[in-house]
Motif scaffolding. Sequence first.
Motif, short mmCIF file in Angstrom:
data_model
loop_
_atom_site.label_atom_id
_atom_site.label_comp_id
_atom_site.label_asym_id
_atom_site.label_seq_id
_atom_site.Cartn_x
_atom_site.Cartn_y
_atom_site.Cartn_z
N PRO A 69 43.92 9.02 -0.44
CA PRO A 69 44.72 7.64 -0.66
C PRO A 69 45.90 7.96 -1.59
CG PRO A 69 42.53 8.03 -1.94
CD PRO A 69 42.54 9.15 -0.92
N THR A 70 46.81 6.96 -1.02
CA THR A 70 47.98 6.79 -1.91
C THR A 70 47.77 5.83 -2.71
OG1 THR A 70 48.96 5.36 -0.32
CG2 THR A 70 49.67 7.86 -0.29
N ALA A 71 46.92 5.04 -2.84
CA ALA A 71 46.73 4.13 -3.92
C ALA A 71 45.23 3.64 -3.90
CB ALA A 71 47.51 2.68 -3.59
N GLN A 72 44.63 3.22 -5.03
CA GLN A 72 43.05 2.76 -5.08
C GLN A 72 43.20 1.43 -5.84
OE1 GLN A 72 40.51 4.34 -8.32
NE2 GLN A 72 39.33 5.15 -6.52
N ILE A 73 42.50 0.42 -5.36
CA ILE A 73 41.91 -0.72 -6.21
C ILE A 73 41.02 -0.24 -7.02
CG2 ILE A 73 41.27 -3.05 -6.10
CD1 ILE A 73 44.14 -2.70 -5.04
N ARG A 74 41.15 0.17 -8.13
CA ARG A 74 39.89 0.51 -9.09
C ARG A 74 39.00 -0.46 -9.29
NH1 ARG A 74 41.69 3.60 -14.42
NH2 ARG A 74 42.33 1.60 -15.08
N LYS A 75 39.52 -1.74 -9.52
CA LYS A 75 38.76 -3.04 -9.89
C LYS A 75 39.61 -4.23 -9.73
CE LYS A 75 35.86 -5.00 -13.49
NZ LYS A 75 35.24 -5.02 -14.83
N GLN A 76 38.78 -5.24 -9.14
CA GLN A 76 39.36 -6.37 -8.84
C GLN A 76 38.30 -7.46 -8.87
OE1 GLN A 76 40.35 -8.11 -4.75
NE2 GLN A 76 42.47 -8.16 -5.54
N THR A 77 38.64 -8.38 -9.66
CA THR A 77 37.73 -9.58 -9.75
C THR A 77 38.58 -10.97 -9.58
OG1 THR A 77 36.42 -8.25 -11.74
CG2 THR A 77 35.95 -10.74 -11.27
N VAL A 78 38.08 -11.58 -8.70
CA VAL A 78 38.69 -12.87 -8.48
C VAL A 78 37.41 -14.02 -8.54
CG1 VAL A 78 39.49 -14.44 -6.77
CG2 VAL A 78 40.19 -12.07 -6.87
N HIS A 79 37.70 -14.99 -9.48
CA HIS A 79 37.06 -16.16 -9.80
C HIS A 79 37.52 -17.50 -9.41
CE1 HIS A 79 34.31 -18.79 -12.88
NE2 HIS A 79 33.73 -18.63 -11.70
N ILE A 80 37.01 -18.20 -8.77
CA ILE A 80 37.53 -19.45 -8.01
C ILE A 80 36.36 -20.64 -8.79
CG2 ILE A 80 38.21 -21.24 -6.40
CD1 ILE A 80 39.92 -18.59 -6.23
N ASP A 81 37.01 -21.42 -9.59
CA ASP A 81 36.09 -22.46 -10.11
C ASP A 81 36.74 -23.87 -9.70
OD1 ASP A 81 34.31 -24.13 -11.64
OD2 ASP A 81 35.59 -24.13 -13.61
N VAL A 82 35.96 -24.47 -8.53
CA VAL A 82 36.32 -25.78 -7.97
C VAL A 82 35.81 -26.91 -8.88
CG1 VAL A 82 35.98 -26.94 -5.78
CG2 VAL A 82 36.06 -24.79 -5.50
N ILE A 83 36.47 -27.56 -9.19
CA ILE A 83 36.46 -28.57 -10.27
C ILE A 83 36.27 -29.94 -9.45
CG2 ILE A 83 37.56 -29.79 -12.14
CD1 ILE A 83 39.46 -27.31 -12.66
N SER A 84 37.02 -30.18 -8.52
CA SER A 84 36.81 -31.54 -7.59
C SER A 84 37.29 -30.96 -6.20
CB SER A 84 37.38 -32.53 -8.13
OG SER A 84 38.97 -32.33 -8.07
N GLN A 85 37.31 -31.95 -5.46
CA GLN A 85 37.70 -31.66 -3.86
C GLN A 85 38.94 -31.25 -4.05
OE1 GLN A 85 36.17 -32.40 -0.91
NE2 GLN A 85 37.99 -31.67 0.12
N SER A 86 39.99 -31.79 -4.92
CA SER A 86 41.49 -31.45 -4.92
C SER A 86 41.83 -30.25 -5.88
CB SER A 86 42.13 -32.88 -5.03
OG SER A 86 42.04 -33.56 -3.99
N GLU A 87 40.84 -30.10 -7.00
CA GLU A 87 41.35 -29.31 -8.15
C GLU A 87 40.32 -27.93 -8.06
OE1 GLU A 87 41.94 -29.77 -12.82
OE2 GLU A 87 40.92 -31.40 -11.72
N TYR A 88 41.02 -26.84 -8.38
CA TYR A 88 40.42 -25.80 -8.71
C TYR A 88 41.14 -24.83 -9.83
CZ TYR A 88 43.39 -23.05 -5.19
OH TYR A 88 44.52 -22.54 -4.62
#
Length: 622
Positions: free
Chosen positions: A21-40
Motif C-alpha cells: 500500500p502507498t498509504a495506510q489509515i492507521r487509526k480513524q475515530t469519528v464520533h457524532i453526538d446528535v443533540i437534537s433533530q437539527s443539531e449535532y
Amino acid sequence: MRIITLIAAVTAWAAAAWAEPTAQIRKQTVHIDVISQSEYRMTEHTEVVIYKETMSQLANFYTTLDKSEKIERFACVVEGVNSKFNKKYKAGDLKYSEYSGDMVTDLKSVELSIDLPLYPIVVTTDVTYHRTDNTISYPPFLPIPAYDTEVKEATYMIDFPASMNLRYVAMDTDMKPVESTTPKGKKRWTFTLANQGEIVYEEFSKPLLRQIPKVLFVPERLDYYGTQGSMKSWEEFGLWINSLCQGMDVLPDDARAKVHELTDTCATDWDKVRVLYNLLRRHTRYVSIQLGIGGYRPLAAEFVWRKGFGDCKALTNLMKAMLAEAGVASTYTLISTKYDRLIDLPNFQQLNHVILKVPTSKGVIWMECTNPEIPLGYTHDDIAGHEAVEISDKGGHRVILPDYADTLNLRTTKVKTVFRPDGTGSINIIDSYSCHRYTRLYGWLKKSEKDRINAAARAYSLPFGNIKRAVARMGYRKGEGGRGLLPLISASVEADQVQIATSTRARLFASINPLHGNFVPSHIARDRKHEIYIDQGFKNVEIIEMTLPEGCMLEATPKPVSISNEIGSFTSTVSVEGRTVKQTNTLILHRGTYPAAKAQLLDDLDSAADTVYKGKVILKRP
C-alpha cells in the motif's frame, strides 16, 4: 441541486497499483453526538501514514461549511517515521474562501495544503465540527479515502436521542452496528472496520465510490429552513420536494404571451416542446444556486425569466411552467448523475440533479434543461439508464430511465490511404462518434487548428508535421423510432508524406491500418482482483482502403479474424479489388458486470485486435 458530498475525502485519481500500500489509515475515530433533530457535534481523529509521494494529497485537509456549521477545533501534526521531522498546524492556518466560480452559494471552503518533505510520514488530524440547524443527514462512514490505501482501524460512533427515529443503510459492505446506550441515555451505534486491505485500481472496474464500504445515516423527519417533511419513504420524500415547488411556477404576462406566440400554431405537442426548448436555450444560462433552502427549492419561474439564469431546479421549473402554459404536461424529476440505482432508504447523498419528464405523441422525453447543446429527445450518458424520482402531488415515484442499445454508441472510421513506391503515402480519415460516445471528440469543436492537429497526431499515431488539416463538425442523426436526435461529431484529418511502409531491396511491408500504431494489449486478466465492469457498451467499425502503387505486385494481406464471446466480438475481413486493398474491422463490447475469472475473455478480444492492427500488406517491387 445542492449536493451533500457523499465522499469528499475520496480522491478521484486512479493511483497505480503497488506491491505494497502507498498509504495506510492507521487509526480513524469519528464520533457524532446528535443533540437534537437539527443539531449535532462531530469529532474526528485520523492518523494516516503516507509511504509514497503519489498519495501526498491525503495529507491535505478540505471541507465546505454553510452558515449553520463551523469548525470549533483543529490541530494537525506531521511527523517523519524514520526521522525527527515534526511540524504542527492549528486552526489559524486554515484558509477560508467564499469564492465559488459560477455558483451562487452560502458555502465556504476550508482547506490546508501541506507540502511533505519526506516519506514515509504520518499526518495526524483532529477536528471538531458543530452544526446548529437545518440538518437533513449526518456525515457518512467512509473509512477508505483512496486507491492503494489500507485501513488498520476505523471506528464510527453516532449517539442520538432514544426518541429519535434515525435510520442507516450500509452500501458495498455487510457491516452492522454494535448497539449500546450512553451514560446520558442516548442510543449509540458503533461501526468498525479493521485490517481492510487496499483497493487496487484496475482497468474495467467500478469507480472507487462504488467499491468502498460506506454507511449513510438519515433522520426519518425533516425540519429544514422552516419546512417539515418525512424521509420515511421515497413517496413521502417526494411530497416534501413537491411542497417546495408549490407557487414557484407562475409566469409573468410577457412570458405567457411569448409562449402562446410560439406554440399556438404548432400542429403537435412535439412541435410545442421543440420551440419552447429552443426558447429556453436562447433565453437562459446555467448558474448553480446553493443558498439555504435554495439548494432544494427552485427559484421562481418569474425570477428566472426576468434574470435569464438558474440552476437545474430553476431551469427545469421554468420549462415545466412554459410547457404547462402551452398545454403540455410534464413532471419535475430528481436523479443522480453518479449512481444508476437508488437505495431503498430515501437520502440526499445519491441525488444531485433535476430533469424534466415530458410525455409526447412521439414518446417520453427526459429533458436536460441545463445544457442547450444537448439535442431534444437525447437522453445523455450521465442519466440514461439511471433510476430517478418523479415528483408530483402524490409524492415521489421511482422510475428507471431508458438507455440506448450498445450498438448505437457507434464509432465509424473511414480511412483512405494512397501508397507510393517510396513507402510514403497520403492518409484521409473521417472519424464519427455518435450517441453516448460523441463527447470523445466534443473538445475538438473549441480547439484551435494547431491544437486539433496536435490531438489528431496523438489519436491517430501520425507525425504532427505531416498533418495538413484537422477539423470537426457537430451533427445529428435520427433517434430510435424517429424520436428526437442523437448527437454526432465527425473529425476529418488529412496527412501527406506519411511513412507507412518499411522496405527491403525486393519488397515493401506496409501497415494497412494506421490508426493503432501505439496499441498495446491491456492484459487485464493478469492477477485480476475485481470483477469486470463495462458501464457503456459500444460498436466500432473501421473501413480502411489502401490504393497500391503502380507496378508493385501484391504478395500477401492480413488474414481474416473472427472471435466472439460473452463480453463482445471482434471481426476483420480483407478484400482486394484491382489495386485497392480493403480491410473492415468491427469491435463490439457489451455493457455489464462480469466475474473477474472472465477477464481472459476481454484479453482474447484485445489479442485478436492486436494481431489485426499489426498486420502487413506485402508488396513485391517491380
